[in-house]
Design a protein around this motif. Structure first.
Motif, PDB file in Angstrom:
ATOM      1  N   ASP A  43      -2.012   7.276   0.307  1.00 12.94           N
ATOM      2  CA  ASP A  43      -2.333   7.821  -0.724  1.00 12.94           C
ATOM      3  C   ASP A  43      -3.505   8.891  -1.572  1.00 12.94           C
ATOM      4  OD1 ASP A  43      -1.311   5.053  -2.013  1.00 12.94           O
ATOM      5  OD2 ASP A  43      -2.899   3.821  -1.474  1.00 12.94           O
TER       6      ASP A  43
ATOM      7  N   THR B 240     -10.180   7.082  -8.571  1.00 13.55           N
ATOM      8  CA  THR B 240      -8.239   6.637  -8.975  1.00 13.55           C
ATOM      9  C   THR B 240      -7.654   7.058  -8.330  1.00 13.55           C
ATOM     10  OG1 THR B 240      -8.454   8.445 -10.874  1.00 13.55           O
ATOM     11  CG2 THR B 240      -9.378   6.433 -11.580  1.00 13.55           C
ATOM     12  N   LEU B 241      -7.066   6.291  -8.407  1.00 15.29           N
ATOM     13  CA  LEU B 241      -5.439   6.941  -8.107  1.00 15.29           C
ATOM     14  C   LEU B 241      -4.746   8.438  -8.463  1.00 15.29           C
ATOM     15  CD1 LEU B 241      -2.993   3.397  -7.028  1.00 15.29           C
ATOM     16  CD2 LEU B 241      -3.863   5.067  -5.127  1.00 15.29           C
TER      17      LEU B 241
ATOM     18  N   LYS C 203       0.620  11.766  -5.807  1.00 11.90           N
ATOM     19  CA  LYS C 203       1.301  12.628  -5.201  1.00 11.90           C
ATOM     20  C   LYS C 203       1.545  14.054  -5.366  1.00 11.90           C
ATOM     21  CE  LYS C 203       1.616   8.423  -2.628  1.00 11.90           C
ATOM     22  NZ  LYS C 203       2.924   7.973  -1.499  1.00 11.90           N
TER      23      LYS C 203
ATOM     24  N   GLU D 272      -3.615   3.877   2.913  1.00 10.85           N
ATOM     25  CA  GLU D 272      -3.539   3.488   2.185  1.00 10.85           C
ATOM     26  C   GLU D 272      -4.530   2.037   2.407  1.00 10.85           C
ATOM     27  OE1 GLU D 272       0.488   3.154   0.849  1.00 10.85           O
ATOM     28  OE2 GLU D 272       0.803   1.271   2.607  1.00 10.85           O
TER      29      GLU D 272
ATOM     30  N   LEU E 160      -6.392  10.493  -3.788  1.00 12.16           N
ATOM     31  CA  LEU E 160      -7.108   9.251  -4.520  1.00 12.16           C
ATOM     32  C   LEU E 160      -8.361  10.989  -4.996  1.00 12.16           C
ATOM     33  CD1 LEU E 160      -9.533   6.437  -2.177  1.00 12.16           C
ATOM     34  CD2 LEU E 160      -6.922   6.572  -3.725  1.00 12.16           C
TER      35      LEU E 160
ATOM     36  N   THR F  46      -7.616   2.124   0.847  1.00  8.69           N
ATOM     37  CA  THR F  46      -7.911   2.835  -1.102  1.00  8.69           C
ATOM     38  C   THR F  46      -8.491   1.992  -1.883  1.00  8.69           C
ATOM     39  OG1 THR F  46      -5.447   3.345  -1.066  1.00  8.69           O
ATOM     40  CG2 THR F  46      -6.117   2.841  -2.950  1.00  8.69           C
ATOM     41  N   GLU F  47      -8.390   0.294  -1.855  1.00  7.15           N
ATOM     42  CA  GLU F  47      -8.651  -0.265  -2.426  1.00  7.15           C
ATOM     43  C   GLU F  47     -10.269  -0.375  -2.549  1.00  7.15           C
ATOM     44  OE1 GLU F  47      -8.126  -1.844  -5.238  1.00  7.15           O
ATOM     45  OE2 GLU F  47      -6.215  -0.639  -5.723  1.00  7.15           O
TER      46      GLU F  47
END
Length: 258
Positions: free
Chosen positions: A90, A159-160, A163, A138, A92, A141-142
């Motif tokens: 991901d 935040t995301l 990509k 990933e 970020l 990520t959270e």
């Protein structure tokens, strides 16, 4: 497989034997199961460049991704097929009010390390228009979105990001040129840091200078497209030898990380 594990580790030629062994196991997993296999971390150039050099001896296709076009740190994937694939990465985006605070690369990286995250789980950090972007495995990520609440003393929001966002790694460099009598690393380090050659040699001998992320000797010859990291002075990418001065010195184009 056209190469044994022992031969693979020798040819990969990295100091971390466990890392080399783990990569070999990923290749074997892909070969035996015909499934995709990913390294659960981002590898430095000394690893993935050497891997690509011996990729023809492997029973798997090798793919790399660091999100950014010229990324130094890249995740490695092995596939039985030549088709392109999607990496478990991901991108970020960290935003904060940096108007009255001097926040740089070291601050963002330090904030992430303070969360207990290992450096290899994160790719290159890019600061563009006072916003920091970085690829991450990933599975983290959270955790990062939930727990990264400040950088330095500045509150931040994670935040995301898309990509496909076109962020050039070039934003992290300033271009400079140095004139040196030879392409030995001690001479180049001396010029980059504005120190004597003897001091540069002492820095190299003490392990404070890394060549493509590995400790080197003072007589190491520097070629194009390599990274030199000098503790206390910064990180540089040697682009190319662009010619000679009238006195016969090498003119070397270098990009310095900012």
């Amino acid at each position: 497989m056209n190469i044994s594990k022992k031969e693979f580790i020798t040819k990969l030629n990295v100091e971390d034997i466990d890392l080399a062994s783990n990569i070999f196991d990923k290749i074997m997993l892909c070969s035996k199961t015909s499934n995709l296999a990913f390294t659960p971390y981002f590898c430095t150039p000394n690893v993935w460049k050497n891997l690509m050099a011996i990729s023809g001896e492997l029973d798997a296709q090798v793919f790399l991704s660091g999100i950014f076009k010229l990324a130094d740190r890249r995740m490695i994937a092995f596939s039985p097929y030549k088709d392109t694939l999607s990496f478990p990465i991901d991108l970020l985006k960290v935003t904060s009010n940096t108007k009255f605070n001097n926040i740089g690369h070291r601050d963002y990286l330090g904030a992430l390390m303070a969360l207990g995250i290992k450096r290899e789980k994160i790719g290159d950090l890019i600061i563009s228009n006072e916003v920091c972007y970085f690829p991450v495995c990933e599975d983290l990520t959270e955790y990062i979105i939930t727990n990264l609440s400040s950088v330095g003393k500045c509150p931040c929001c994670v935040t995301l990001a898309d990509k496909d966002l076109e962020i050039e790694l070039e934003n992290n460099f300033i271009l400079c040129n140095v004139n040196v009598t030879s392409m030995r690393i001690d001479g180049i380090v001396a010029k980059l840091c504005n120190i004597s050659r003897a001091t540069a040699q002492a820095e190299i001998k003490s392990g404070k200078v890394l060549f493509d992320y590995e400790i080197c000797k003072i007589d190491k010859i520097v070629s194009s497209d390599v990274l030199i990291t000098i503790r206390g002075f910064g990180k540089y990418k040697v682009i190319e030898n662009v010619g000679f001065t009238k006195s016969g010195k090498f003119k070397v184009s270098v990009k310095k990380y900012i």
